[in-house]
Write a protein that holds these residues in place. Sequence first.
Motif, mmCIF file in Angstrom:
data_model
loop_
_atom_site.group_PDB
_atom_site.id
_atom_site.type_symbol
_atom_site.label_atom_id
_atom_site.label_comp_id
_atom_site.label_asym_id
_atom_site.label_seq_id
_atom_site.Cartn_x
_atom_site.Cartn_y
_atom_site.Cartn_z
ATOM 1 N N LEU A 297 0.853 -1.288 0.046
ATOM 2 C CA LEU A 297 0.040 -0.140 -0.026
ATOM 3 C C LEU A 297 0.812 1.264 0.099
ATOM 4 O O LEU A 297 0.338 2.281 -0.622
ATOM 5 C CB LEU A 297 -0.877 0.248 1.278
ATOM 6 N N SER A 298 1.975 1.395 0.752
ATOM 7 C CA SER A 298 2.948 2.573 0.855
ATOM 8 C C SER A 298 3.601 2.515 -0.611
ATOM 9 O O SER A 298 3.777 3.724 -1.166
ATOM 10 C CB SER A 298 3.940 2.226 1.749
ATOM 11 N N LEU A 299 3.926 1.354 -1.177
ATOM 12 C CA LEU A 299 4.628 1.503 -2.531
ATOM 13 C C LEU A 299 3.439 2.133 -3.519
ATOM 14 O O LEU A 299 3.949 2.967 -4.401
ATOM 15 C CB LEU A 299 4.892 0.375 -3.080
ATOM 16 N N VAL A 300 2.439 1.870 -3.441
ATOM 17 C CA VAL A 300 1.292 2.186 -4.487
ATOM 18 C C VAL A 300 0.995 3.642 -4.327
ATOM 19 O O VAL A 300 0.881 4.481 -4.985
ATOM 20 C CB VAL A 300 -0.136 1.400 -4.220
ATOM 21 N N PHE A 301 0.842 4.136 -2.915
ATOM 22 C CA PHE A 301 0.850 5.689 -2.321
ATOM 23 C C PHE A 301 1.817 6.137 -3.089
ATOM 24 O O PHE A 301 1.858 7.585 -3.698
ATOM 25 C CB PHE A 301 0.509 5.845 -1.308
ATOM 26 N N ALA A 302 3.137 5.936 -2.908
ATOM 27 C CA ALA A 302 4.394 6.390 -3.249
ATOM 28 C C ALA A 302 4.393 6.872 -4.893
ATOM 29 O O ALA A 302 4.717 7.812 -5.250
ATOM 30 C CB ALA A 302 5.698 5.733 -2.934
ATOM 31 N N VAL A 303 4.163 5.645 -5.604
ATOM 32 C CA VAL A 303 3.892 5.751 -6.935
ATOM 33 C C VAL A 303 2.725 6.681 -7.535
ATOM 34 O O VAL A 303 3.150 7.509 -8.427
ATOM 35 C CB VAL A 303 3.753 4.299 -7.745
ATOM 36 N N ALA A 304 1.803 6.576 -6.930
ATOM 37 C CA ALA A 304 0.499 7.596 -7.202
ATOM 38 C C ALA A 304 1.077 8.963 -7.013
ATOM 39 O O ALA A 304 0.830 10.079 -7.783
ATOM 40 C CB ALA A 304 -0.585 7.101 -6.571
ATOM 41 N N MET A 305 1.482 9.405 -5.849
ATOM 42 C CA MET A 305 1.924 10.622 -5.540
ATOM 43 C C MET A 305 3.066 11.104 -6.548
ATOM 44 O O MET A 305 3.038 12.376 -6.817
ATOM 45 C CB MET A 305 2.441 10.740 -4.169
#
Length: 146
Positions: A60-68
Amino acid sequence: MSTEPAERIGGWLLAPLAWLLVALLSASLAVLLYVGVLVSPSARAHLAALTTTNLSLWILSLVFAVAMCCYTLWLTAAFFKRRKLVPKHYIIWLLISVLLAVKAFAFAPVSDAMALRQLLFPLLATALLVPYFKRSTRVKRTFVNP
């Protein structure tokens, strides 16, 4: 019917642009760190040893980092093109930054001083830049392209 040309990016708009560029660099480095974990065999072994809950939180942290990172890149490009939707999306981007800082303050296992420092800058930027983007005539004259 005459139309005035849009103003160039300058004056106080250079500060939000600088903040955006630094955030883009920071988000890109965060994504590179996640990619480094995925590429390293020893780090992948540590990931495989995580519990399902911790692995889900890491993903989830990876997904948020990529999205941001993608949102920041898109907003930076729109800023340089002086798109009309930049003020609204810049405010949204600032609020997301504050929410991510609050999340780090509440859940990250770091000292309170470090977490508070990470929370202070997005809060200060949001407090100063949201009114500027909402009320400034320069912003309204600069961001006019469809």
